[in-house]
Write a protein that holds these residues in place. Structure first.
Motif, PDB file in Angstrom:
ATOM      1  N   VAL A   1      24.535   8.818  41.817  1.00 53.31           N
ATOM      2  CA  VAL A   1      23.342   9.641  41.595  1.00 53.31           C
ATOM      3  C   VAL A   1      22.090   8.768  41.712  1.00 53.31           C
ATOM      4  O   VAL A   1      21.070   9.205  42.246  1.00 53.31           O
ATOM      5  CB  VAL A   1      23.411  10.355  40.227  1.00 53.31           C
TER       6      VAL A   1
ATOM      7  N   LYS B   1      14.933  29.255  42.206  1.00 50.07           N
ATOM      8  CA  LYS B   1      16.325  29.626  41.983  1.00 50.07           C
ATOM      9  C   LYS B   1      16.431  31.112  41.631  1.00 50.07           C
ATOM     10  O   LYS B   1      17.365  31.803  42.028  1.00 50.07           O
ATOM     11  CB  LYS B   1      16.926  28.748  40.889  1.00 50.07           C
ATOM     12  N   ILE B   2      15.468  31.600  40.863  1.00 50.83           N
ATOM     13  CA  ILE B   2      15.455  33.030  40.542  1.00 50.83           C
ATOM     14  C   ILE B   2      15.252  33.842  41.822  1.00 50.83           C
ATOM     15  O   ILE B   2      15.905  34.871  42.030  1.00 50.83           O
ATOM     16  CB  ILE B   2      14.359  33.329  39.492  1.00 50.83           C
TER      17      ILE B   2
ATOM     18  N   ALA C   1      18.476  34.238  43.707  1.00 48.32           N
ATOM     19  CA  ALA C   1      19.365  35.243  43.121  1.00 48.32           C
ATOM     20  C   ALA C   1      18.869  36.648  43.465  1.00 48.32           C
ATOM     21  O   ALA C   1      19.655  37.539  43.817  1.00 48.32           O
ATOM     22  CB  ALA C   1      19.450  35.043  41.606  1.00 48.32           C
TER      23      ALA C   1
ATOM     24  N   ASP D   1      22.782  26.512  41.903  1.00 47.40           N
ATOM     25  CA  ASP D   1      21.379  26.946  41.939  1.00 47.40           C
ATOM     26  C   ASP D   1      21.280  28.453  41.714  1.00 47.40           C
ATOM     27  O   ASP D   1      20.449  28.933  40.937  1.00 47.40           O
ATOM     28  CB  ASP D   1      20.758  26.621  43.311  1.00 47.40           C
TER      29      ASP D   1
ATOM     30  N   GLY E   1      19.594  30.940  38.673  1.00 45.40           N
ATOM     31  CA  GLY E   1      18.700  32.064  38.917  1.00 45.40           C
ATOM     32  C   GLY E   1      19.277  33.371  38.398  1.00 45.40           C
ATOM     33  O   GLY E   1      18.571  34.172  37.766  1.00 45.40           O
TER      34      GLY E   1
ATOM     35  N   MET F   1      19.212  33.591  34.592  1.00 44.62           N
ATOM     36  CA  MET F   1      17.852  33.819  34.096  1.00 44.62           C
ATOM     37  C   MET F   1      17.394  35.248  34.363  1.00 44.62           C
ATOM     38  O   MET F   1      16.651  35.826  33.565  1.00 44.62           O
ATOM     39  CB  MET F   1      16.878  32.827  34.741  1.00 44.62           C
TER      40      MET F   1
ATOM     41  N   ASP G   1      12.804  31.938  29.266  1.00 41.44           N
ATOM     42  CA  ASP G   1      13.738  30.815  29.410  1.00 41.44           C
ATOM     43  C   ASP G   1      13.784  29.897  28.189  1.00 41.44           C
ATOM     44  O   ASP G   1      14.646  29.028  28.091  1.00 41.44           O
ATOM     45  CB  ASP G   1      13.403  29.984  30.661  1.00 41.44           C
TER      46      ASP G   1
ATOM     47  N   ARG H   1      16.588  26.694  27.464  1.00 42.39           N
ATOM     48  CA  ARG H   1      16.134  25.514  28.201  1.00 42.39           C
ATOM     49  C   ARG H   1      17.178  24.413  28.316  1.00 42.39           C
ATOM     50  O   ARG H   1      17.412  23.885  29.402  1.00 42.39           O
ATOM     51  CB  ARG H   1      14.888  24.937  27.521  1.00 42.39           C
ATOM     52  N   ASP H   2      17.780  24.074  27.192  1.00 40.40           N
ATOM     53  CA  ASP H   2      18.752  22.983  27.236  1.00 40.40           C
ATOM     54  C   ASP H   2      19.934  23.325  28.137  1.00 40.40           C
ATOM     55  O   ASP H   2      20.457  22.463  28.852  1.00 40.40           O
ATOM     56  CB  ASP H   2      19.286  22.687  25.825  1.00 40.40           C
ATOM     57  N   ARG H   3      20.338  24.586  28.092  1.00 40.77           N
ATOM     58  CA  ARG H   3      21.477  24.974  28.920  1.00 40.77           C
ATOM     59  C   ARG H   3      21.112  24.982  30.399  1.00 40.77           C
ATOM     60  O   ARG H   3      21.915  24.580  31.244  1.00 40.77           O
ATOM     61  CB  ARG H   3      21.994  26.350  28.476  1.00 40.77           C
ATOM     62  N   ILE H   4      19.900  25.421  30.703  1.00 41.99           N
ATOM     63  CA  ILE H   4      19.475  25.391  32.116  1.00 41.99           C
ATOM     64  C   ILE H   4      19.394  23.946  32.607  1.00 41.99           C
ATOM     65  O   ILE H   4      19.843  23.630  33.714  1.00 41.99           O
ATOM     66  CB  ILE H   4      18.126  26.110  32.288  1.00 41.99           C
ATOM     67  N   VAL H   5      18.840  23.080  31.774  1.00 42.57           N
ATOM     68  CA  VAL H   5      18.762  21.664  32.168  1.00 42.57           C
ATOM     69  C   VAL H   5      20.170  21.118  32.420  1.00 42.57           C
ATOM     70  O   VAL H   5      20.402  20.382  33.379  1.00 42.57           O
ATOM     71  CB  VAL H   5      18.022  20.834  31.100  1.00 42.57           C
ATOM     72  N   GLN H   6      21.118  21.498  31.581  1.00 46.00           N
ATOM     73  CA  GLN H   6      22.485  21.014  31.796  1.00 46.00           C
ATOM     74  C   GLN H   6      23.046  21.541  33.108  1.00 46.00           C
ATOM     75  O   GLN H   6      23.741  20.824  33.824  1.00 46.00           O
ATOM     76  CB  GLN H   6      23.374  21.418  30.622  1.00 46.00           C
TER      77      GLN H   6
ATOM     78  N   VAL I   1      21.304  22.245  35.743  1.00 43.15           N
ATOM     79  CA  VAL I   1      20.631  21.458  36.784  1.00 43.15           C
ATOM     80  C   VAL I   1      21.291  20.085  36.908  1.00 43.15           C
ATOM     81  O   VAL I   1      21.568  19.603  38.017  1.00 43.15           O
ATOM     82  CB  VAL I   1      19.125  21.313  36.470  1.00 43.15           C
ATOM     83  N   ILE I   2      21.543  19.462  35.781  1.00 37.39           N
ATOM     84  CA  ILE I   2      22.193  18.146  35.799  1.00 37.39           C
ATOM     85  C   ILE I   2      23.537  18.240  36.524  1.00 37.39           C
ATOM     86  O   ILE I   2      23.871  17.403  37.366  1.00 37.39           O
ATOM     87  CB  ILE I   2      22.365  17.614  34.361  1.00 37.39           C
TER      88      ILE I   2
ATOM     89  N   GLU J   1      22.908  18.636  40.331  1.00 36.74           N
ATOM     90  CA  GLU J   1      22.372  17.450  40.998  1.00 36.74           C
ATOM     91  C   GLU J   1      23.359  16.294  40.965  1.00 36.74           C
ATOM     92  O   GLU J   1      23.331  15.415  41.839  1.00 36.74           O
ATOM     93  CB  GLU J   1      21.036  17.039  40.366  1.00 36.74           C
ATOM     94  N   THR J   2      24.232  16.274  39.972  1.00 38.40           N
ATOM     95  CA  THR J   2      25.227  15.205  39.905  1.00 38.40           C
ATOM     96  C   THR J   2      26.193  15.297  41.083  1.00 38.40           C
ATOM     97  O   THR J   2      26.427  14.306  41.785  1.00 38.40           O
ATOM     98  CB  THR J   2      25.999  15.270  38.576  1.00 38.40           C
TER      99      THR J   2
ATOM    100  N   ASP K   1      27.298  32.154  29.298  1.00 38.16           N
ATOM    101  CA  ASP K   1      26.719  31.990  27.961  1.00 38.16           C
ATOM    102  C   ASP K   1      25.307  32.592  27.936  1.00 38.16           C
ATOM    103  O   ASP K   1      24.966  33.400  27.065  1.00 38.16           O
ATOM    104  CB  ASP K   1      26.711  30.491  27.629  1.00 38.16           C
TER     105      ASP K   1
ATOM    106  N   MET L   1      33.944  34.726  24.825  1.00 37.86           N
ATOM    107  CA  MET L   1      32.742  33.982  24.465  1.00 37.86           C
ATOM    108  C   MET L   1      31.783  34.833  23.644  1.00 37.86           C
ATOM    109  O   MET L   1      31.266  34.391  22.632  1.00 37.86           O
ATOM    110  CB  MET L   1      32.023  33.472  25.700  1.00 37.86           C
ATOM    111  N   HIS L   2      31.582  36.072  24.073  1.00 41.25           N
ATOM    112  CA  HIS L   2      30.639  36.910  23.345  1.00 41.25           C
ATOM    113  C   HIS L   2      31.333  37.939  22.457  1.00 41.25           C
ATOM    114  O   HIS L   2      30.675  38.617  21.670  1.00 41.25           O
ATOM    115  CB  HIS L   2      29.687  37.603  24.320  1.00 41.25           C
TER     116      HIS L   2
END
Lengths: 491, 491, 491, 491
Positions: free
Chosen positions: A342, A466-467, A470, B305, B309, B312, B322, B326-331, B333-334, B337-338, B385, D444-445
């Motif tokens: 990465v 990204k939205i 979709a 990606d 979208g 959201m 959002d 936020r934390d889940r979206i960042v994850q 993305v991570i 990109e990984t 989720d 999950m839900h």
């Protein structure tokens, strides 16, 4: 001219002693137990930069001097430099087992100020870029070791520099001599490899606003400049530095992290690269973090390589081959190559700045920073898992006990496995050193915290696009009304 | 000459119908509900290859024709092509929500046989490389869509091709015409995008030994060649293909995976690129897996990606922004990109083959394959989720029920949230489609299983060198005796 | 009679000094810097067993004496005892921050030998159960502190005890006095809390076969018995034990792990509980591991509780509240409660042995052992993540530097945040101690490795029954023929 | 009197048809393809409650009737009931491969209202507890199947019931008959197993305040009551319900989830258990979620058992034994036992309510809910990993194609492995069904989202106590001043 290891050490011995640890002033950093290991580690750079096998990687022909100079003192100009950057750092962890942090932060700093000073001169008519170029040329010729410092003391984390009860909590300009020279006060905290460095590149510690412009300052000082006191932080198990024997198993590498106390230090104009241009701090910080975080994945990969080797050595000493550990070793390899990969991608997918500097891709660089706060820990756990109980917390008698006349022989009898006791203890100590001891670098927060990286990921991730993707897929044209935030508040 | 979407579809309509599903022969693949979505997805390639925004990415000037041709029909020549490869595949997932698998396997196949035929000709004096070059030039000029097929039926997995009770379990040559033409029998299983393709590139399914040389065969056939019958596999929720309305929410993309049944198919010499040279199969397989696995991380990133979208959109339809996610979206993305980043690194860190082809780094490519068997699943879980209960398993009444005269209005009353019911249901169906439905590509085993990738990681990871690094760090010279395996056995 | 903390310490002071560290014989374990912290930790047990809030939990009315005795000296009789066991251990980690390992292994050992001696007497007509009962009654009355020891030196891991070049690599009987007394030789390695114990319960280190029967031995010795030499292992950062100030921040707890060297130690008959009955070692090992592993999840949960508190203290000292860390704290809580919960379930779902002992469920107990080798590491990473750079590796100047006349005030100026410098450094040192320092217990391999636990999971998981469930669901009656292993070999 | 399976089905056939799917009114739920599988699954309960092997587990002697009644219709009175609850649900997933959700929500609902009505009567002088008791006694005697419904339509998620533009978005009382009877309007969404139920227990969907008291309502209705229309949601691959053959591989189990549309339904007083006592809704919700979430880990464990069996069947069909998959199977077992174990612990560590009901520990119950949103997904990925490409997305031709006269034989020839093609396809379809198809429950839900569970974890985790523990360890007495939030705002 590329220095030899001995010339490098000599350059350190010539400097004014201003480094303390445990209340003691360190007279000669190259021989004192508190600092000699990190200097030994840094001196490997000088050794290999003269060896054909490594020279291409760790040096580069400088456009400024026309000569081959240390890569650590160059500006990255394209993807090949970024790949070399990642490979060089991985190599240094391979060779020293840990961080040679007295070079990479300086390297990232000059790569950050290169485009920053360029932009600043364009915007403000200043002459910082020329000064930086001149200083860099001299530094390349002298083959100096350049540390870098970004993190301020910061005081109460809930407040910015101007709200602190003490204005010195962030390093700032307290006086100007009218000819471009400045006087600075404050501290930089947790700075790597200062004891091994000749000079230190100081960066602004954050993105500043107009009322914070005295904090928007960047410059380079000799490590032994008047008014600067350095106190080394202690690190885990560091008392073993003073012991004999192999309980501190690595002599060719070590980490130091220092607190730099600036008591009204005077910096002459030719070493000042930013002074008050607060609007340039964002470029400086962004360019620094991208450059630094692109490569940090290769650092931890380099140490991960050693962890694999160390864990396997313990297994061999225990009488086992790699068969029972195959899946775990593969997972360690995956972890190493993921952060390395990465980082390489971040470097390669960057872009050219008008100043000629190549800037790493910020999204991938910050993804790498978050990965580095997670993945290498799993690698450590796997190393401890493979290496077993004695290595997990270094659960063995001390070197001194092993030599004891009364019971040392008994200990060696019972610590013998497939190898003799000395070999087994040494390799187990290496795993301890790598996973619990003095070889553990603070990679989670080094170069900024994962949390800060997440903020930058959000800034670069383009959620709206990204939205749109979709929406396009299901041909959804109807708008979804934005949330009525006022209504929400009334709930 | 680059085809238009309409010319592409016309080329498919001209072919002999030989594709079946649910017992039905599909007369026109471009309009039949079972296949039209995947063809619509593939036709996007023809649309964007004429658009300035994308042309540079999805086409390339061919050294063979001197004209701009589809990138899917070219040989990768260096790092830039590898990056473009990764970006193009990510783009296609962005545009279609899923796999346009009728092109990338063909692309990887020709990139595998390019160096293989070159080496083979050197080793055996054959003329496969010239044939391949001629065929490729014609194919570029005709702008064909080329699928690829590697996986054999394989029978009992504990046995190789010659040990099977039925020799056809791996595709093999059953006759030769003496002029280079061959007759083949066997099957290729789970082959993507055949319905959307004009031709199919057949690879040997494994690395073969001398007694298996009749299985060491590679060639290209038109999809409608005599003797070839294609049966499409069913996929999750595929009966919705036949329904009206938005329960199958995506019209511009879809996956097909087919079983290809070869009943003594005759392949003329100019389309045969390997026939019996078993010693070349290792190169073919290695080059194929490296090329394919380098890019697979960008495929799942591209779908990731869309998952961000889509998730959201459901959140917005539910009346949320959002912030809580936020934390889940960042994850997410991570994660995207990984896998993308490791793939890019694999491509960039490859090397040049004498044939001119650029070969991806096998270690990083296989690391990517293992990541792809793990990371995207986490992204899916996060999408479910965020999107909540209705999206998790698509837990909503059918489109037909929503239109029901008796109770449809009541359903719409109660399915309304911040958006109207139709919008909410559509976007939730998209999440279902992406995470549980027809949009889910079989990425874990596509292009080979993670387990196979781990074997290749072991082959490329250089464990001995890592052990040497660890030894060097602690100056350990004493050898550790190898395990006495005979002694072990006697235990 | 329940001892007071002072009576407990007095009992230790009366013993013969036979413990060494760094080559030094420790005269008084209760005051020597190397051992006083662990004894302080163990003495908390004596403090709280007299306090109404805790007495019910940490003591129990003994069926042997009719009096309230330490729970650590009792046999578990049912689910309530198992729950209390888990809660007590979690409490002790809460109170001392780390392991009070001088009690729980002894407790697990006597719970292992209780059913083992019962079965042995039934099978062999021996009288071990009566001896154990008598010894336990005396021990309860004396309120002794009982350590336990299982792990042998083991030599070459690829070979069993009889194949080793040195027969002493596993502790064994070298002589018998004909009246039930034995003489033993060998070593036990990495034994917790010996310095804090009055007696040590010795278990056989593995499941033995007939030719290994001299290794099938269990007994209890006073810690200071003639012929026994104890050498304490060093642990991370343990040199700080000798320093003043708060760099070793915890005075009320600490770990020791010792090597016990048995040089022909004579054990009288009334303290021997197994001697040669190799067929009983499986019960001993199984009962020990189940009892021990059922509770180990509550140990790490107890330390996890403290990590949450410590991390939050640093955040507060930095000027932050819990808001930005909520998700991470919740994850830490989930980690703690997961290992705690699985342990409780393991205890509750156990079964009654004819001897009256309650045996934990082995499947869940071993699942817990594997979790303990993984989950708490994530908790540590989160603690370091929340606590930031200074806590990650304890990256601060030493206590001594903070007091320095020349620059101590400057350091305190710059280490101040929302709290003063001393508070901030103390709490950051606590996080270092818990995650990288002397408070880290070796939980991954303590009580056996995760690998060994996986073997037991396989032995208890009943794969055939699960295959039958799947067959039943799809009404699959056709047998699948077993693999022909001979055929495979011929490949 | 315990019903037979046939009596159970007969009771369903007698009811008024009011269930729709795909626009069709289902006349006989026991034979219609859309519902017969779920009813077959539920009928297993009636089968095993008469079998000695299972009777103790799935039935219990009722204090109300003195007879043995279905455990699903009883109040939990202590730890043994909680353990039985977990085991029973795991068993039902073992026997049906999926969720028999028409019983467990009803069971949790009556266990929630039991303490709620008791408290309510004490607080408000109402007589709900007596009514509930009388209804429960009748229900036990009739051995009814009782579904439960909590989730409202909810409209815009950013607003509560009174802020919605449509007051019906949460189910509410629209009229009262003055004698305790009520008329209700609204909808309950995604309700499990309604088609298999005789009655439905309606709960308030949230914790309500005074102005929301018309929403604070609980009652039980017959499934076919006048004014109630049921529309079944569709689920993944549900069109296969209408097909012949084994593409929908499980006949003895299936899930339904319905939307219940209440159009002014009249509920007589004896079936009303809460009407306007908004202050009791917190108890109702807490008791429901604790009861439900304590057991949900055993549901997913039960399906996880089947996934292990199914994955291994595919491996056997492919010609492989468990050896290469050992580590993965162990991980699946660990996942299953972890959620099962935490649920058991949650049940056992609960407490007695004055009404006689045993309440699960809310902290552990909610930890379990979060685990259930994560751990079983890993189990699914492992099942797909072991089972290979054909099972991952069910990538095989349809049953119909396998029977095709033209090419069916060829398909069977090439799908044969170590087993014949039919067996291999069946078992692979089972893996698809469990991981991507109609057998996937929305865990999950279901019973609330992981996010909601995290809120409850925060409410129960006692952060202050953990901070005190840390302070105590380092004897930190100095207070850290709270953050000045006003000051922060001014930043």
């Amino acid at each position: 001219m590329l220095k030899t290891p001995e010339q490098y050490k000599e350059s350190l011995r010539k400097m004014r002693p201003n480094i303390y640890k445990f209340g003691e002033l360190i007279k000669d950093v190259t021989t004192h137990p508190y600092t000699k290991r990190t200097i030994e580690g840094h001196s490997r750079i000088f050794k290999i930069q003269r060896e054909p096998e490594f020279q291409e990687l760790v040096t580069k022909v400088s456009p400024l001097t026309g000569d081959r100079v240390s890569r650590y003192l160059t500006v990255n100009e394209g993807p090949d430099d970024m790949i070399a950057n990642s490979r060089m750092k991985r190599l240094m962890f391979n060779l020293t087992g840990t961080c040679t942090g007295g070079r990479c932060v300086g390297y990232a700093s000059l790569n950050a100020l290169w485009p920053t000073t360029y932009d600043c001169d364009k915007a403000h008519g200043t002459d910082f870029h020329g000064r930086l170029k001149a200083w860099l040329k001299r530094s390349q010729e002298a083959d100096i070791t350049l540390a870098g410092a970004l993190t301020d003391a910061k005081g109460d984390r809930a407040m910015g520099p101007c709200k602190q009860s003490d204005p010195d909590m962030y390093l700032h300009v307290v006086d100007r001599d009218g000819k471009g020279g400045i006087t600075v006060r404050g501290a930089k905290a947790m700075i790597c490899g200062v004891a091994a460095a000749n000079e230190i590149f100081i960066l602004p510690g954050g993105v500043y606003k107009e009322d914070e412009k005295d904090y928007a300052v960047s410059f380079v000082v000799p490590r032994d400049i008047e008014g600067l006191t350095v106190v080394e932080a202690r690190h885990p198990s560091d008392r073993r530095d003073e012991e004999e024997g192999f309980d501190n198993p690595v002599a060719c590498g070590g980490i130091t992290q220092a607190y730099l106390l600036f008591e009204d230090v005077k910096v002459p104009a030719e070493r000042v690269f930013l002074d008050g241009q607060f609007d340039q701090t964002k470029t400086a910080i962004t360019a620094f973090t991208s450059a630094y975080r692109a490569a940090i994945g290769s650092c931890v990969a380099g140490q991960g390589d050693v962890m694999i080797g160390a864990a396997m050595l313990v297994a061999q000493a225990n009488g086992l081959d790699d068969k029972p550990f195959r899946d775990r070793i593969v997972q360690m390899v995956i972890n190493n190559e993921t952060t390395f990969g990465v980082g390489v991608a971040s470097g390669v997918l960057g872009k050219k700045h008008p100043s000629g500097a190549w800037l790493a891709d910020p999204l991938l660089a910050n993804v790498n920073k978050v990965l580095v706060g997670k993945v290498p820990y799993e690698t450590k756990v796997l190393a401890q898992d493979i290496a077993g109980g004695i290595a997990e917390t270094g659960c063995m008698p001390s070197f001194k006990d092993l030599q004891d006349e009364r019971y040392g022989k008994l200990l060696k009898k019972y610590l013998k496995a497939h190898s003799d006791a000395d070999t087994r203890v040494k390799v187990a100590r290496l795993v301890e050193w790598l996973t619990m001891g003095a070889g553990v670098p603070g990679c989670m927060h080094g170069g900024g915290s994962p949390e800060g990286a997440k903020v930058l990921i959000r800034a670069n991730m383009d959620l709206e696009k990204k939205i749109e993707m979709a929406r396009h897929l299901i041909s959804l044209e109807e708008p979804i009304p934005p949330k009525d935030k006022e209504k929400d508040k009334k709930r």
